[in-house]
Design a protein around this motif. Structure first.
Motif, PDB file in Angstrom:
ATOM      1  N   LEU A 148     -21.860  69.156  87.538  1.00  0.00           N
ATOM      2  CA  LEU A 148     -20.850  68.137  87.823  1.00  0.00           C
ATOM      3  C   LEU A 148     -20.414  68.197  89.285  1.00  0.00           C
ATOM      4  CD1 LEU A 148     -19.038  65.880  86.771  1.00  0.00           C
ATOM      5  CD2 LEU A 148     -17.360  67.617  86.110  1.00  0.00           C
ATOM      6  N   GLY A 149     -20.269  69.410  89.813  1.00  0.00           N
ATOM      7  CA  GLY A 149     -19.892  69.562  91.221  1.00  0.00           C
ATOM      8  C   GLY A 149     -20.912  68.929  92.148  1.00  0.00           C
ATOM      9  N   ILE A 150     -22.200  69.154  91.871  1.00  0.00           N
ATOM     10  CA  ILE A 150     -23.250  68.535  92.680  1.00  0.00           C
ATOM     11  C   ILE A 150     -23.186  67.020  92.543  1.00  0.00           C
ATOM     12  CG2 ILE A 150     -25.755  68.308  92.954  1.00  0.00           C
ATOM     13  CD1 ILE A 150     -25.991  71.243  92.069  1.00  0.00           C
ATOM     14  N   SER A 165     -30.398  63.661  99.242  1.00  0.00           N
ATOM     15  CA  SER A 165     -30.969  65.009  99.196  1.00  0.00           C
ATOM     16  C   SER A 165     -30.085  66.006  99.942  1.00  0.00           C
ATOM     17  CB  SER A 165     -32.378  65.010  99.800  1.00  0.00           C
ATOM     18  OG  SER A 165     -33.264  64.257  99.016  1.00  0.00           O
ATOM     19  N   ALA A 166     -29.613  65.599 101.125  1.00  0.00           N
ATOM     20  CA  ALA A 166     -28.817  66.516 101.945  1.00  0.00           C
ATOM     21  C   ALA A 166     -27.540  66.944 101.237  1.00  0.00           C
ATOM     22  CB  ALA A 166     -28.475  65.864 103.284  1.00  0.00           C
ATOM     23  N   VAL A 167     -26.762  65.974 100.730  1.00  0.00           N
ATOM     24  CA  VAL A 167     -25.462  66.338 100.165  1.00  0.00           C
ATOM     25  C   VAL A 167     -25.598  67.061  98.832  1.00  0.00           C
ATOM     26  CG1 VAL A 167     -24.117  64.606 101.398  1.00  0.00           C
ATOM     27  CG2 VAL A 167     -25.167  64.004  99.211  1.00  0.00           C
ATOM     28  N   ILE A 170     -26.715  70.588  99.825  1.00  0.00           N
ATOM     29  CA  ILE A 170     -25.542  71.286 100.367  1.00  0.00           C
ATOM     30  C   ILE A 170     -24.604  71.689  99.238  1.00  0.00           C
ATOM     31  CG2 ILE A 170     -23.407  70.946 101.696  1.00  0.00           C
ATOM     32  CD1 ILE A 170     -25.067  69.216 103.640  1.00  0.00           C
ATOM     33  N   GLY A 171     -24.363  70.762  98.308  1.00  0.00           N
ATOM     34  CA  GLY A 171     -23.512  71.080  97.165  1.00  0.00           C
ATOM     35  C   GLY A 171     -24.077  72.213  96.346  1.00  0.00           C
ATOM     36  N   LEU A 173     -26.114  74.620  97.334  1.00  0.00           N
ATOM     37  CA  LEU A 173     -26.008  75.876  98.077  1.00  0.00           C
ATOM     38  C   LEU A 173     -24.586  76.436  98.021  1.00  0.00           C
ATOM     39  CD1 LEU A 173     -28.114  75.011 101.275  1.00  0.00           C
ATOM     40  CD2 LEU A 173     -28.795  76.490  99.377  1.00  0.00           C
ATOM     41  N   LEU A 174     -23.598  75.564  98.244  1.00  0.00           N
ATOM     42  CA  LEU A 174     -22.206  76.015  98.236  1.00  0.00           C
ATOM     43  C   LEU A 174     -21.761  76.477  96.850  1.00  0.00           C
ATOM     44  CD1 LEU A 174     -20.539  73.336 100.555  1.00  0.00           C
ATOM     45  CD2 LEU A 174     -21.062  75.725 101.105  1.00  0.00           C
ATOM     46  N   LEU A 175     -22.409  75.937  95.816  1.00  0.00           N
ATOM     47  CA  LEU A 175     -22.054  76.308  94.440  1.00  0.00           C
ATOM     48  C   LEU A 175     -22.922  77.447  93.906  1.00  0.00           C
ATOM     49  CD1 LEU A 175     -21.444  72.726  93.030  1.00  0.00           C
ATOM     50  CD2 LEU A 175     -19.719  74.463  93.522  1.00  0.00           C
ATOM     51  N   GLY A 176     -23.749  78.041  94.782  1.00  0.00           N
ATOM     52  CA  GLY A 176     -24.433  79.274  94.431  1.00  0.00           C
ATOM     53  C   GLY A 176     -25.909  79.198  94.112  1.00  0.00           C
ATOM     54  N   LEU A 177     -26.537  78.024  94.218  1.00  0.00           N
ATOM     55  CA  LEU A 177     -27.964  77.929  93.943  1.00  0.00           C
ATOM     56  C   LEU A 177     -28.774  78.420  95.145  1.00  0.00           C
ATOM     57  CD1 LEU A 177     -28.267  74.413  92.234  1.00  0.00           C
ATOM     58  CD2 LEU A 177     -28.040  76.637  91.137  1.00  0.00           C
ATOM     59  N   SER A 178     -29.970  78.910  94.887  1.00  0.00           N
ATOM     60  CA  SER A 178     -30.884  79.253  95.971  1.00  0.00           C
ATOM     61  C   SER A 178     -31.421  77.968  96.584  1.00  0.00           C
ATOM     62  CB  SER A 178     -32.043  80.101  95.448  1.00  0.00           C
ATOM     63  OG  SER A 178     -32.855  79.327  94.596  1.00  0.00           O
ATOM     64  N   ARG A 179     -32.057  78.047  97.760  1.00  0.00           N
ATOM     65  CA  ARG A 179     -32.597  76.846  98.404  1.00  0.00           C
ATOM     66  C   ARG A 179     -33.609  76.128  97.518  1.00  0.00           C
ATOM     67  NH1 ARG A 179     -32.309  80.603 102.610  1.00  0.00           N
ATOM     68  NH2 ARG A 179     -30.684  80.123 104.151  1.00  0.00           N
ATOM     69  N   PRO A 180     -34.614  76.834  96.958  1.00  0.00           N
ATOM     70  CA  PRO A 180     -35.559  76.117  96.090  1.00  0.00           C
ATOM     71  C   PRO A 180     -34.893  75.496  94.866  1.00  0.00           C
ATOM     72  CG  PRO A 180     -36.499  78.215  96.780  1.00  0.00           C
ATOM     73  CD  PRO A 180     -35.054  78.224  97.197  1.00  0.00           C
ATOM     74  N   ALA A 181     -33.944  76.205  94.251  1.00  0.00           N
ATOM     75  CA  ALA A 181     -33.272  75.684  93.059  1.00  0.00           C
ATOM     76  C   ALA A 181     -32.419  74.462  93.407  1.00  0.00           C
ATOM     77  CB  ALA A 181     -32.406  76.766  92.420  1.00  0.00           C
ATOM     78  N   ALA A 182     -31.728  74.512  94.560  1.00  0.00           N
ATOM     79  CA  ALA A 182     -30.919  73.370  94.989  1.00  0.00           C
ATOM     80  C   ALA A 182     -31.800  72.159  95.272  1.00  0.00           C
ATOM     81  CB  ALA A 182     -30.111  73.744  96.234  1.00  0.00           C
ATOM     82  N   ALA A 183     -32.956  72.394  95.913  1.00  0.00           N
ATOM     83  CA  ALA A 183     -33.869  71.296  96.217  1.00  0.00           C
ATOM     84  C   ALA A 183     -34.438  70.697  94.933  1.00  0.00           C
ATOM     85  CB  ALA A 183     -35.000  71.787  97.123  1.00  0.00           C
ATOM     86  N   GLU A 184     -34.854  71.544  94.003  1.00  0.00           N
ATOM     87  CA  GLU A 184     -35.420  71.033  92.755  1.00  0.00           C
ATOM     88  C   GLU A 184     -34.405  70.230  91.962  1.00  0.00           C
ATOM     89  OE1 GLU A 184     -39.123  73.985  91.608  1.00  0.00           O
ATOM     90  OE2 GLU A 184     -37.249  74.142  90.486  1.00  0.00           O
ATOM     91  N   PHE A 185     -33.164  70.721  91.878  1.00  0.00           N
ATOM     92  CA  PHE A 185     -32.160  69.954  91.137  1.00  0.00           C
ATOM     93  C   PHE A 185     -31.887  68.621  91.826  1.00  0.00           C
ATOM     94  CE2 PHE A 185     -27.857  68.811  89.688  1.00  0.00           C
ATOM     95  CZ  PHE A 185     -28.099  68.804  88.321  1.00  0.00           C
TER      96      PHE A 185
END
Length: 268
Positions: A148-150, A165-167, A170-171, A173-185
């Protein structure tokens, strides 16, 4: 219009999954090559071909996205989709309510340039903030609150030049995901988001398209799809060893060049 559609499809396929704003790049590119004098079609084209690039995600991640990919219902996959749909809601509501207003006010090179620079700085700041923080492993289950935060971060991308993609990255990463996990989501979140945006745009404008415009749209759509297939795989390999700083600097440089160009034109 054929070769213009090919070029814009390539730009969309390359930029959709990178944190540099695909819509922003399409708006800037159209100022130079002018796809069509039919403004309503041009604006719809920029949105709808994004769905072509996003379908590349479905192709590459089919087994993770389709709940019946292994022959029977996968409850974890179903729950994951519910989290994706939860994340889509904030931007879907705001987009439905303010789509026409945002298009009228912010779909221009100057707004794109400001957003490119601003979020380029934000991306660099986030990377510096997280430099010494050990990231959460990519296979850690995604929490409902994180999804929900993302989703709320994605609302920022309603302004072109921001980059969905950027925001969302960024969301993440700030909420604790790794770079690959944040990109995939971010990839997965794009599927229902761009499907909804494309259908909304089609519902509003499709009846005014000519046959030539439909073919132009189809060409851009499929070029974006095939380009997206390649870019996603390269991008994910890149993230295994690198951070997002390059994209932050790229955004700042491109944004400043656009603003400088606008200033020179104004002074003339």
């Amino acid at each position: 219009m054929f070769w213009k559609a090919v070029l814009l499809g390539l730009i969309e396929g390359v930029t959709e999954f990178l944190p540099i704003s695909s819509t922003g790049h399409l708006i800037i590119a159209d100022k130079f090559i002018r796809l069509s004098n039919h403004l309503e079609f041009t604006n719809a084209f920029k949105i709808i071909i994004q769905l072509g690039a996003v379908l590349a995600v479905v192709k590459l991640y089919w087994e993770r996205l389709w709940p019946f990919a292994r022959g029977k219902l996968q409850k974890n996959t179903l729950l994951f989709w519910l989290k994706i749909l939860l994340a889509v809601l904030p931007a879907a509501v705001l987009g439905f309510l303010f789509d026409d207003l945002l298009e009228a006010k912010f779909f221009n090179p100057r707004s794109v340039a400001v957003a490119l620079v601003f979020y380029g700085i934000v991306l660099l700041a986030v990377e510096n903030l997280l430099r010494r923080k050990f990231p959460r492993p990519a296979d850690t289950p995604l929490k409902w609150t994180t999804a929900l935060g993302i989703g709320f971060f994605q609302c920022l991308a309603l302004i072109p030049g921001t980059s969905r993609s950027a925001v969302t990255i960024i969301g993440g990463l700030l909420l604790g995901l790794s770079r690959p996990a944040a990109a995939e989501f971010s990839f997965f979140l794009a599927v229902p988001t761009m499907l909804g945006a494309a259908l909304l745009k089609l519902a509003k404008t499709a009846l005014v398209f000519s046959r030539a415009e439909w073919w132009t749209l189809i060409v851009g759509f499929f070029i974006a799809y095939w380009t997206g297939l390649i870019v996603i795989q390269i991008f994910m390999r890149y993230l295994q060893r690198h951070n997002f700083k390059f994209f932050g600097w790229y955004r700042i440089v491109i944004g400043l060049l656009i603003l400088l160009s606008a200033l020179i034109t104004y002074l003339k």
